[in-house]
Scaffold this motif. Structure first.
Motif, PDB file in Angstrom:
ATOM      1  N   PRO A   1      53.258  39.535  38.532  1.00  0.00           N
ATOM      2  CA  PRO A   1      54.338  40.493  38.307  1.00  0.00           C
ATOM      3  C   PRO A   1      53.962  41.899  38.759  1.00  0.00           C
ATOM      4  CG  PRO A   1      54.074  39.069  36.403  1.00  0.00           C
ATOM      5  CD  PRO A   1      52.930  38.767  37.333  1.00  0.00           C
ATOM      6  N   GLU A   2      54.960  42.614  39.286  1.00  0.00           N
ATOM      7  CA  GLU A   2      54.715  43.931  39.872  1.00  0.00           C
ATOM      8  C   GLU A   2      54.034  44.897  38.904  1.00  0.00           C
ATOM      9  OE1 GLU A   2      55.127  45.938  43.511  1.00  0.00           O
ATOM     10  OE2 GLU A   2      56.012  44.003  43.048  1.00  0.00           O
ATOM     11  N   ALA A   3      54.437  44.840  37.627  1.00  0.00           N
ATOM     12  CA  ALA A   3      53.922  45.803  36.655  1.00  0.00           C
ATOM     13  C   ALA A   3      52.445  45.593  36.326  1.00  0.00           C
ATOM     14  CB  ALA A   3      54.748  45.736  35.368  1.00  0.00           C
ATOM     15  N   CYS A   4      51.850  44.495  36.779  1.00  0.00           N
ATOM     16  CA  CYS A   4      50.418  44.265  36.545  1.00  0.00           C
ATOM     17  C   CYS A   4      49.549  45.167  37.411  1.00  0.00           C
ATOM     18  CB  CYS A   4      50.056  42.815  36.845  1.00  0.00           C
ATOM     19  SG  CYS A   4      50.753  41.626  35.694  1.00  0.00           S
ATOM     20  N   PHE A   5      50.156  45.761  38.434  1.00  0.00           N
ATOM     21  CA  PHE A   5      49.398  46.542  39.405  1.00  0.00           C
ATOM     22  C   PHE A   5      49.791  48.013  39.355  1.00  0.00           C
ATOM     23  CE2 PHE A   5      49.728  42.270  40.999  1.00  0.00           C
ATOM     24  CZ  PHE A   5      48.466  41.992  41.486  1.00  0.00           C
ATOM     25  N   ARG A  42      40.040  46.698  38.737  1.00  0.00           N
ATOM     26  CA  ARG A  42      39.601  46.171  40.033  1.00  0.00           C
ATOM     27  C   ARG A  42      40.396  46.882  41.125  1.00  0.00           C
ATOM     28  NH1 ARG A  42      37.605  41.041  41.605  1.00  0.00           N
ATOM     29  NH2 ARG A  42      36.956  41.198  43.778  1.00  0.00           N
ATOM     30  N   LEU A  43      39.727  47.301  42.185  1.00  0.00           N
ATOM     31  CA  LEU A  43      40.366  48.054  43.254  1.00  0.00           C
ATOM     32  C   LEU A  43      40.250  47.309  44.573  1.00  0.00           C
ATOM     33  CD1 LEU A  43      40.105  51.827  44.023  1.00  0.00           C
ATOM     34  CD2 LEU A  43      39.424  50.198  45.778  1.00  0.00           C
ATOM     35  N   THR A  44      41.352  47.287  45.316  1.00  0.00           N
ATOM     36  CA  THR A  44      41.327  46.812  46.688  1.00  0.00           C
ATOM     37  C   THR A  44      42.198  47.737  47.518  1.00  0.00           C
ATOM     38  OG1 THR A  44      41.633  44.892  48.139  1.00  0.00           O
ATOM     39  CG2 THR A  44      43.275  45.229  46.415  1.00  0.00           C
ATOM     40  N   TYR A  45      41.955  47.804  48.799  1.00  0.00           N
ATOM     41  CA  TYR A  45      42.697  48.766  49.612  1.00  0.00           C
ATOM     42  C   TYR A  45      42.750  48.315  51.057  1.00  0.00           C
ATOM     43  CZ  TYR A  45      38.181  50.368  51.398  1.00  0.00           C
ATOM     44  OH  TYR A  45      36.946  50.423  51.999  1.00  0.00           O
ATOM     45  N   GLU A  46      43.683  48.905  51.792  1.00  0.00           N
ATOM     46  CA  GLU A  46      43.753  48.724  53.236  1.00  0.00           C
ATOM     47  C   GLU A  46      44.018  50.077  53.868  1.00  0.00           C
ATOM     48  OE1 GLU A  46      46.017  46.137  56.717  1.00  0.00           O
ATOM     49  OE2 GLU A  46      46.244  45.601  54.604  1.00  0.00           O
ATOM     50  N   ALA A  59      45.566  49.175  45.697  1.00  0.00           N
ATOM     51  CA  ALA A  59      46.061  48.371  44.582  1.00  0.00           C
ATOM     52  C   ALA A  59      44.990  48.310  43.500  1.00  0.00           C
ATOM     53  CB  ALA A  59      46.424  46.967  45.047  1.00  0.00           C
ATOM     54  N   LEU A  60      45.396  48.596  42.275  1.00  0.00           N
ATOM     55  CA  LEU A  60      44.488  48.554  41.130  1.00  0.00           C
ATOM     56  C   LEU A  60      45.067  47.622  40.071  1.00  0.00           C
ATOM     57  CD1 LEU A  60      44.211  52.341  41.202  1.00  0.00           C
ATOM     58  CD2 LEU A  60      42.110  51.028  41.002  1.00  0.00           C
ATOM     59  N   ALA A  61      44.207  46.839  39.452  1.00  0.00           N
ATOM     60  CA  ALA A  61      44.635  45.966  38.359  1.00  0.00           C
ATOM     61  C   ALA A  61      43.480  45.786  37.395  1.00  0.00           C
ATOM     62  CB  ALA A  61      45.095  44.615  38.890  1.00  0.00           C
ATOM     63  N   ARG A  62      43.798  45.665  36.110  1.00  0.00           N
ATOM     64  CA  ARG A  62      42.749  45.451  35.114  1.00  0.00           C
ATOM     65  C   ARG A  62      42.316  43.999  35.130  1.00  0.00           C
ATOM     66  NH1 ARG A  62      43.352  47.684  29.322  1.00  0.00           N
ATOM     67  NH2 ARG A  62      41.115  47.262  29.533  1.00  0.00           N
ATOM     68  N   MET A  63      41.021  43.771  35.061  1.00  0.00           N
ATOM     69  CA  MET A  63      40.480  42.425  35.140  1.00  0.00           C
ATOM     70  C   MET A  63      40.955  41.521  34.002  1.00  0.00           C
ATOM     71  SD  MET A  63      39.132  42.009  37.939  1.00  0.00           S
ATOM     72  CE  MET A  63      38.655  40.330  37.554  1.00  0.00           C
ATOM     73  N   ARG A  67      42.645  37.913  34.726  1.00  0.00           N
ATOM     74  CA  ARG A  67      42.057  36.689  34.163  1.00  0.00           C
ATOM     75  C   ARG A  67      43.088  35.875  33.383  1.00  0.00           C
ATOM     76  NH1 ARG A  67      37.394  40.140  32.876  1.00  0.00           N
ATOM     77  NH2 ARG A  67      35.799  39.766  34.455  1.00  0.00           N
ATOM     78  N   GLU A  68      44.062  36.562  32.758  1.00  0.00           N
ATOM     79  CA  GLU A  68      45.115  35.823  32.054  1.00  0.00           C
ATOM     80  C   GLU A  68      45.854  34.894  33.020  1.00  0.00           C
ATOM     81  OE1 GLU A  68      47.841  38.109  29.770  1.00  0.00           O
ATOM     82  OE2 GLU A  68      46.277  39.274  28.762  1.00  0.00           O
ATOM     83  N   TYR A  69      46.149  35.402  34.209  1.00  0.00           N
ATOM     84  CA  TYR A  69      46.851  34.579  35.192  1.00  0.00           C
ATOM     85  C   TYR A  69      45.928  33.522  35.788  1.00  0.00           C
ATOM     86  CZ  TYR A  69      50.820  37.628  34.704  1.00  0.00           C
ATOM     87  OH  TYR A  69      51.880  38.305  34.185  1.00  0.00           O
TER      88      TYR A  69
END
Length: 229
Positions: A1-5, A42-46, A59-63, A67-69
């Motif tokens: 879901p969008e709100a996870c990021f 967690r961070l990823t980028y382009e 893009a940032l998301a909490r681990m 992990r829930e997904y």
């Protein structure tokens, strides 16, 4: 879901050659734009380099959330290969190198994700959430009105800041009803060329499935891959 990021578009004059130093400075810039940046994020980028500048899509998301997904799919006997923002995935299905100045809208039941591209570079990301719940949620007509309002606001903001005029709107609808009504409503209310974002024909999906599953299709390379892929 969008709100996870948490998605950000960050401009840089240049970036260090070291991957470790790159991530360090990107994380530092991201932290300046957020009220709180959790240590477990967690961070990823382009990075997109053009001329003398660099635009970085982050893009940032909490681990614990990721992990829930992962645990959910593990319970079904599946491994998670990629966890990604649906809206960002849709960029891979739009030829934004040729389009140059566009808005991409991902309309979900509970949110609207928007990405602006100017001069074939990511310029802005926005996420607008809608009231949830059977009693507190928006009716279909109210939701479309809210979508149009946010698109207009974003287009004006981009034009003021980037000094570029938005030429087209690409949209994907994850709503359970009225996909044709959405397209007609957007065309009537907005001064842009309005086009749907669909999964490639190679997926073999009907029109409804092609739009609904487009974010998933955006994760895969296709024979006629767009420049964003």
């Amino acid at each position: 879901p969008e709100a996870c990021f948490k998605i950000l578009v960050l401009p840089f004059d240049s970036l260090p050659s070291s991957e470790r130093e790159r991530e360090k400075i990107i994380r530092w810039r991201a932290k300046k734009q957020m009220a709180v940046l959790a240590d477990d994020a967690r961070l990823t980028y382009e990075a997109v380099t053009t001329g003398s500048s660099v635009k970085v899509l982050v893009a940032l998301a909490r681990m614990p959330v990721i992990r829930e997904y992962e645990d959910l799919f593990a319970g079904l006997g599946l491994d998670v290969g990629i966890a990604s923002s649906p809206t960002v995935s849709l960029l891979n299905l739009v030829d934004w190198e040729s389009e140059k100045d566009l808005l991409l809208a991902n309309i979900e039941e509970d949110s609207l994700g928007l990405v602006a591209v100017t001069q074939s570079e990511p310029a802005l990301y926005r996420l607008k959430t809608f009231p949830a719940g059977r009693d507190g949620g928006l009716r279909f007509s109210q939701k479309i009105e809210a979508v149009v309002q946010e698109i207009e606001y974003t287009a004006h903001f981009v034009e003021d800041r980037e000094k570029r005029q938005v030429r087209s709107l690409w949209f994907r609808s994850g709503l359970k009803e009225g996909r044709e009504d959405i397209r007609a409503g957007l065309k009537t209310a907005l001064p842009f060329d309005v086009r749907p974002v669909l999964a490639p024909p190679a997926c073999g999906l009907d029109p409804a499935g092609s739009m609904f599953l487009a974010p998933l299709a955006g994760q895969f390379p296709w024979p006629e891959k767009t420049p964003a892929g």
